[in-house]
Design an enzyme around this catalytic site. Structure first.
Site, PDB file in Angstrom:
ATOM      1  N   ILE A   1      27.759 -41.106 -11.795  1.00 45.91           N
ATOM      2  CA  ILE A   1      26.856 -41.086 -12.955  1.00 45.91           C
ATOM      3  C   ILE A   1      27.004 -39.793 -13.772  1.00 45.91           C
ATOM      4  O   ILE A   1      26.652 -39.767 -14.956  1.00 45.91           O
ATOM      5  CB  ILE A   1      25.397 -41.294 -12.475  1.00 45.91           C
ATOM      6  CG1 ILE A   1      24.531 -41.909 -13.552  1.00 45.91           C
ATOM      7  CG2 ILE A   1      24.796 -40.007 -11.935  1.00 45.91           C
ATOM      8  CD1 ILE A   1      23.186 -42.384 -13.048  1.00 45.91           C
TER       9      ILE A   1
ATOM     10  N   HIS B   1      30.562 -40.033   1.237  1.00 45.92           N
ATOM     11  CA  HIS B   1      31.284 -40.557   0.078  1.00 45.92           C
ATOM     12  C   HIS B   1      32.514 -39.710  -0.216  1.00 45.92           C
ATOM     13  O   HIS B   1      32.520 -38.500  -0.017  1.00 45.92           O
ATOM     14  CB  HIS B   1      30.389 -40.605  -1.165  1.00 45.92           C
ATOM     15  CG  HIS B   1      29.664 -39.328  -1.456  1.00 45.92           C
ATOM     16  ND1 HIS B   1      28.538 -38.940  -0.768  1.00 45.92           N
ATOM     17  CD2 HIS B   1      29.893 -38.345  -2.369  1.00 45.92           C
ATOM     18  CE1 HIS B   1      28.109 -37.779  -1.245  1.00 45.92           C
ATOM     19  NE2 HIS B   1      28.922 -37.392  -2.209  1.00 45.92           N
TER      20      HIS B   1
HETATM   21  P1  5GP Z   1      27.743 -34.862  -3.668  1.00 43.88           P
HETATM   22  O1  5GP Z   1      27.242 -33.677  -4.451  1.00 43.88           O
HETATM   23  O2  5GP Z   1      26.720 -35.343  -2.670  1.00 43.88           O
HETATM   24  O3  5GP Z   1      29.089 -34.650  -3.045  1.00 43.88           O
HETATM   25  O4  5GP Z   1      27.983 -36.003  -4.723  1.00 43.88           O
HETATM   26  C1  5GP Z   1      26.964 -36.837  -5.161  1.00 43.88           C
HETATM   27  C2  5GP Z   1      27.444 -37.452  -6.454  1.00 43.88           C
HETATM   28  O5  5GP Z   1      26.654 -38.586  -6.703  1.00 43.88           O
HETATM   29  C3  5GP Z   1      27.297 -36.535  -7.667  1.00 43.88           C
HETATM   30  O6  5GP Z   1      28.582 -36.356  -8.264  1.00 43.88           O
HETATM   31  C4  5GP Z   1      26.336 -37.295  -8.590  1.00 43.88           C
HETATM   32  O7  5GP Z   1      26.682 -37.204  -9.947  1.00 43.88           O
HETATM   33  C5  5GP Z   1      26.442 -38.720  -8.071  1.00 43.88           C
HETATM   34  N1  5GP Z   1      25.228 -39.506  -8.203  1.00 43.88           N
HETATM   35  C6  5GP Z   1      23.974 -39.119  -7.876  1.00 43.88           C
HETATM   36  N2  5GP Z   1      23.089 -40.109  -8.095  1.00 43.88           N
HETATM   37  C7  5GP Z   1      23.829 -41.158  -8.565  1.00 43.88           C
HETATM   38  C8  5GP Z   1      23.478 -42.485  -8.972  1.00 43.88           C
HETATM   39  O8  5GP Z   1      22.321 -42.906  -8.945  1.00 43.88           O
HETATM   40  N3  5GP Z   1      24.484 -43.284  -9.404  1.00 43.88           N
HETATM   41  C9  5GP Z   1      25.791 -42.853  -9.433  1.00 43.88           C
HETATM   42  N4  5GP Z   1      26.710 -43.731  -9.859  1.00 43.88           N
HETATM   43  N5  5GP Z   1      26.154 -41.613  -9.050  1.00 43.88           N
HETATM   44  C10 5GP Z   1      25.183 -40.775  -8.624  1.00 43.88           C
END
Ligand code: 5GP
Length: 114
Positions: A31, A100
């Site tokens: 997102i 992820h």
């Molecule tokens: P992290 O920081 O945990 O490695 O990555 C989480 C990712 O999830 C971030 O890049 C953020 O932009 C994405 N993200 C968070 N909430 C959502 C959502 O509701 N939908 C989508 N498609 N991506 C999300």
């Protein structure tokens, strides 16, 4: 344990721009993209971080990488190059505690990462 937003996406309870899905894996656009192509690849199984992955998850972990490569090809960045990132825990920048892979491409990547 309550679902994370990614668990809800995997169950179809929250919408996302899904590029690939099967019985075990879902890939959808981030997102808040950090590159022209920024796709997240998740297992449907709610593994919180890489630290929680178990030996019996080995095949599933391999499949996440195969889906990452498939999505990269689909998005046209397989040949130009792309980066696959797993942030594990807060110090590495993990904000969603459902394992992820980030698949990033479509621009030059710097090394080392920040
Ligand atoms: P992290 O920081 O945990 O490695 O990555 C989480 C990712 O999830 C971030 O890049 C953020 O932009 C994405 N993200 C968070 N909430 C959502 C959502 O509701 N939908 C989508 N498609 N991506 C999300």
């Amino acid at each position: 344990m309550p679902d994370t937003i990614f668990g809800q996406i995997a169950k179809g309870e929250v919408s996302a721009d899904i590029l690939y899905q099967d019985e075990e894996v879902v890939a959808f656009r981030d997102i808040g993209p950090q590159a022209p192509v920024h796709v997240l690849v998740i297992p449907r199984k709610p593994i919180a971080t890489l630290n929680e992955a178990q030996p019996e998850d080995a095949e599933l972990l391999g499949k996440l990488f195969l889906v990452a490569a498939r999505v990269a090809a689909q998005e046209g960045i397989a040949e130009s190059g792309y980066r696959v990132v797993v942030n594990c825990n807060a110090g590495a920048g993990q904000t969603v505690f459902h394992l992820h892979l980030h698949v990033l491409g479509g621009r030059p990547m710097q090394w080392p990462p920040g």
